[in-house]
Design a protein around this motif. Sequence first.
Motif, PDB file in Angstrom:
ATOM      1  N   ALA A  69       0.828  -1.209   0.000  1.00 49.15           N
ATOM      2  CA  ALA A  69       0.000   0.000   0.000  1.00 49.15           C
ATOM      3  C   ALA A  69       0.858   1.252   0.000  1.00 49.15           C
ATOM      4  N   ASP A  70       1.930   1.249   0.766  1.00 48.95           N
ATOM      5  CA  ASP A  70       2.828   2.397   0.840  1.00 48.95           C
ATOM      6  C   ASP A  70       3.457   2.673  -0.517  1.00 48.95           C
ATOM      7  N   GLU A  71       3.906   1.635  -1.181  1.00 48.93           N
ATOM      8  CA  GLU A  71       4.541   1.780  -2.486  1.00 48.93           C
ATOM      9  C   GLU A  71       3.529   2.232  -3.544  1.00 48.93           C
ATOM     10  N   ALA A  72       2.285   1.747  -3.429  1.00 48.96           N
ATOM     11  CA  ALA A  72       1.262   2.078  -4.427  1.00 48.96           C
ATOM     12  C   ALA A  72       0.720   3.492  -4.269  1.00 48.96           C
ATOM     13  N   GLY A  73       0.928   4.125  -3.113  1.00 47.72           N
ATOM     14  CA  GLY A  73       0.415   5.463  -2.892  1.00 47.72           C
ATOM     15  C   GLY A  73      -0.933   5.503  -2.206  1.00 47.72           C
ATOM     16  N   ILE A  74      -1.372   4.378  -1.617  1.00 48.95           N
ATOM     17  CA  ILE A  74      -2.593   4.397  -0.812  1.00 48.95           C
ATOM     18  C   ILE A  74      -2.377   5.376   0.342  1.00 48.95           C
ATOM     19  N   ASP A  75      -3.395   6.160   0.684  1.00 48.29           N
ATOM     20  CA  ASP A  75      -3.209   7.263   1.618  1.00 48.29           C
ATOM     21  C   ASP A  75      -3.160   6.851   3.085  1.00 48.29           C
ATOM     22  N   PHE A  76      -3.961   5.846   3.484  1.00 45.49           N
ATOM     23  CA  PHE A  76      -3.995   5.524   4.910  1.00 45.49           C
ATOM     24  C   PHE A  76      -4.462   4.103   5.157  1.00 45.49           C
ATOM     25  N   LEU A  77      -4.146   3.622   6.345  1.00 47.50           N
ATOM     26  CA  LEU A  77      -4.621   2.342   6.858  1.00 47.50           C
ATOM     27  C   LEU A  77      -5.486   2.616   8.084  1.00 47.50           C
ATOM     28  N   LEU A  78      -6.622   1.922   8.179  1.00 44.01           N
ATOM     29  CA  LEU A  78      -7.558   2.122   9.280  1.00 44.01           C
ATOM     30  C   LEU A  78      -7.916   0.774   9.894  1.00 44.01           C
ATOM     31  N   PRO A  79      -7.493   0.519  11.137  1.00 44.29           N
ATOM     32  CA  PRO A  79      -7.782  -0.770  11.774  1.00 44.29           C
ATOM     33  C   PRO A  79      -9.103  -0.738  12.535  1.00 44.29           C
ATOM     34  N   ILE A  80      -9.527  -1.911  12.983  1.00 42.72           N
ATOM     35  CA  ILE A  80     -10.660  -2.060  13.891  1.00 42.72           C
ATOM     36  C   ILE A  80     -10.112  -2.515  15.241  1.00 42.72           C
ATOM     37  N   ALA A  81     -10.765  -2.135  16.329  1.00 41.87           N
ATOM     38  CA  ALA A  81     -10.432  -2.634  17.664  1.00 41.87           C
ATOM     39  C   ALA A  81     -11.511  -3.625  18.096  1.00 41.87           C
ATOM     40  N   ARG A  82     -11.116  -4.858  18.391  1.00 46.06           N
ATOM     41  CA  ARG A  82     -12.046  -5.902  18.817  1.00 46.06           C
ATOM     42  C   ARG A  82     -11.384  -6.729  19.922  1.00 46.06           C
ATOM     43  N   TRP A  83     -12.217  -7.288  20.808  1.00 46.68           N
ATOM     44  CA  TRP A  83     -11.701  -8.152  21.876  1.00 46.68           C
ATOM     45  C   TRP A  83     -12.335  -9.529  21.887  1.00 46.68           C
ATOM     46  N   ILE A  84     -13.511  -9.681  21.289  1.00 45.59           N
ATOM     47  CA  ILE A  84     -14.126 -10.989  21.133  1.00 45.59           C
ATOM     48  C   ILE A  84     -14.698 -11.072  19.733  1.00 45.59           C
ATOM     49  N   LEU A 141      -5.206  -7.927  15.758  1.00 41.82           N
ATOM     50  CA  LEU A 141      -3.966  -7.321  16.250  1.00 41.82           C
ATOM     51  C   LEU A 141      -4.302  -5.995  16.931  1.00 41.82           C
ATOM     52  N   ASP A 142      -3.702  -5.755  18.110  1.00 40.73           N
ATOM     53  CA  ASP A 142      -3.956  -4.516  18.839  1.00 40.73           C
ATOM     54  C   ASP A 142      -3.632  -3.312  17.953  1.00 40.73           C
ATOM     55  N   PRO A 143      -4.558  -2.356  17.804  1.00 43.39           N
ATOM     56  CA  PRO A 143      -4.357  -1.281  16.827  1.00 43.39           C
ATOM     57  C   PRO A 143      -3.223  -0.314  17.149  1.00 43.39           C
ATOM     58  N   VAL A 144      -2.870  -0.128  18.429  1.00 41.58           N
ATOM     59  CA  VAL A 144      -1.768   0.773  18.757  1.00 41.58           C
ATOM     60  C   VAL A 144      -0.426   0.091  18.491  1.00 41.58           C
ATOM     61  N   VAL A 145      -0.273  -1.130  18.968  1.00 43.47           N
ATOM     62  CA  VAL A 145       0.968  -1.865  18.722  1.00 43.47           C
ATOM     63  C   VAL A 145       1.151  -2.112  17.231  1.00 43.47           C
ATOM     64  N   TRP A 146       0.054  -2.488  16.571  1.00 40.80           N
ATOM     65  CA  TRP A 146       0.072  -2.694  15.111  1.00 40.80           C
ATOM     66  C   TRP A 146       0.524  -1.426  14.393  1.00 40.80           C
ATOM     67  N   ALA A 147      -0.023  -0.270  14.784  1.00 40.90           N
ATOM     68  CA  ALA A 147       0.334   0.989  14.136  1.00 40.90           C
ATOM     69  C   ALA A 147       1.813   1.308  14.322  1.00 40.90           C
ATOM     70  N   ALA A 148       2.343   1.016  15.502  1.00 39.32           N
ATOM     71  CA  ALA A 148       3.765   1.284  15.745  1.00 39.32           C
ATOM     72  C   ALA A 148       4.636   0.498  14.772  1.00 39.32           C
ATOM     73  N   GLY A 149       4.303  -0.796  14.597  1.00 34.01           N
ATOM     74  CA  GLY A 149       5.084  -1.614  13.674  1.00 34.01           C
ATOM     75  C   GLY A 149       4.953  -1.155  12.240  1.00 34.01           C
ATOM     76  N   ILE A 150       3.740  -0.773  11.836  1.00 32.93           N
ATOM     77  CA  ILE A 150       3.526  -0.313  10.457  1.00 32.93           C
ATOM     78  C   ILE A 150       4.254   1.002  10.199  1.00 32.93           C
TER      79      ILE A 150
END
Length: 372
Positions: free
Chosen positions: A47-62, A75-84
């Motif tokens: 996505a980064d290489e293609a020029g997609i503007d953003f990634l938007l995760p969902i937060a779920r626990w069950i 995947l936890d959205p804050v930890v996931w965002a840090a890695g991305i």
Amino acid sequence: MTRSILDGRGFKLGIFSPNCSGGLAVTKIEERWSASWEDNLRLAKIADEAGIDFLLPIARWIGYKGETNFHGHVLDPVVWAAGILASTERINVFSTIHTAFNHPLAIAKAIATLDQIGGGSRAGLNIVAGWNQPEYETMGVDMPQAHDDRYAFAQEWWDVIRDAWSRSDIFDHAGTYFNLQHIESEPKPHGGRVPVLNAGSSKQGREFAARNSDFVFTIIPDTETGAGIAAGLKAQARAEHGRDVGVLTLGHVVCRSTRAEAEEYVHYAEENADWGAVDYLMGLQGLHAQSFTPEMLATMRSRFASGHGSLPMFGTPDDVADAIERVHLAGFDGMTLAFVDYAGELPYFAQEVLPRLEARGVRLPNGSLATL
């Protein structure tokens, strides 16, 4: 070179829900999205290489039950965002945060840290006021039955974060929901803020967005109806708060070289839908959320199976480009996309659909923000 989603004007494209098993496709087919970290990292780099503007995760626990327990692996959205953010160069990355389950001062520090990881322009915050009663039960938190109460809590939650990011002194906060003393919050985001998004399909959600958000994310039944929704949201923000707000919607894509091939694949995925999860999810939406009207819920069972109720965009590259252009012409500032297999299908979309959107003036080459 980094680029904030707030820079410039024009139609933005994002990827929605890649951190959740299944993505938006409630299906049992083998190639459904795994949401593993390895697959997410591969997708983010594409996505980064293609020029997609953003990634938007969902937060779920069950999860949503059924045979696959749809969205049971998230995947936890804050930890996931840090890695991305640490692994990409340009793409904006939101973190989805449920106000009821996350202390505002802890989130203020986490998002400010993400802002630094992203170079000061790529981290964003998606605020969720809460709707899923079983998750409140999992967390041992009482869910206010009144939608107004959930948004009143979310407003004070956001006010605490905004103060933490804007004030350099040590201060107290005495409110209805939070009584906080000797607050100090460092680091702060560059410029004292990050882009803010929230879902605004309900009346209260739209009011919250008009007051606080840069973007409101709303589901629509079709682009004709959506045009009125987008115009109304923008007018509301200007009239009530003197602000401009961007309006985004969501769709799910099956793009193939022929229309027959796309339709065959849609039929294959829906024929193998996890109907138990579909019906459980639709029941929760009808009982506890206001994103869908009762009429929409009654007619959208197959659309939930293929894309969680979002706009279907099926067919050839021209068909999909036509569908996205219709969203653009309806007055939306952008939209998110989902695929059955995100990383497997995005390269073909980027190769075939993005150039068509560029040729029509919807987007500039490689995801640059258009100035239409």
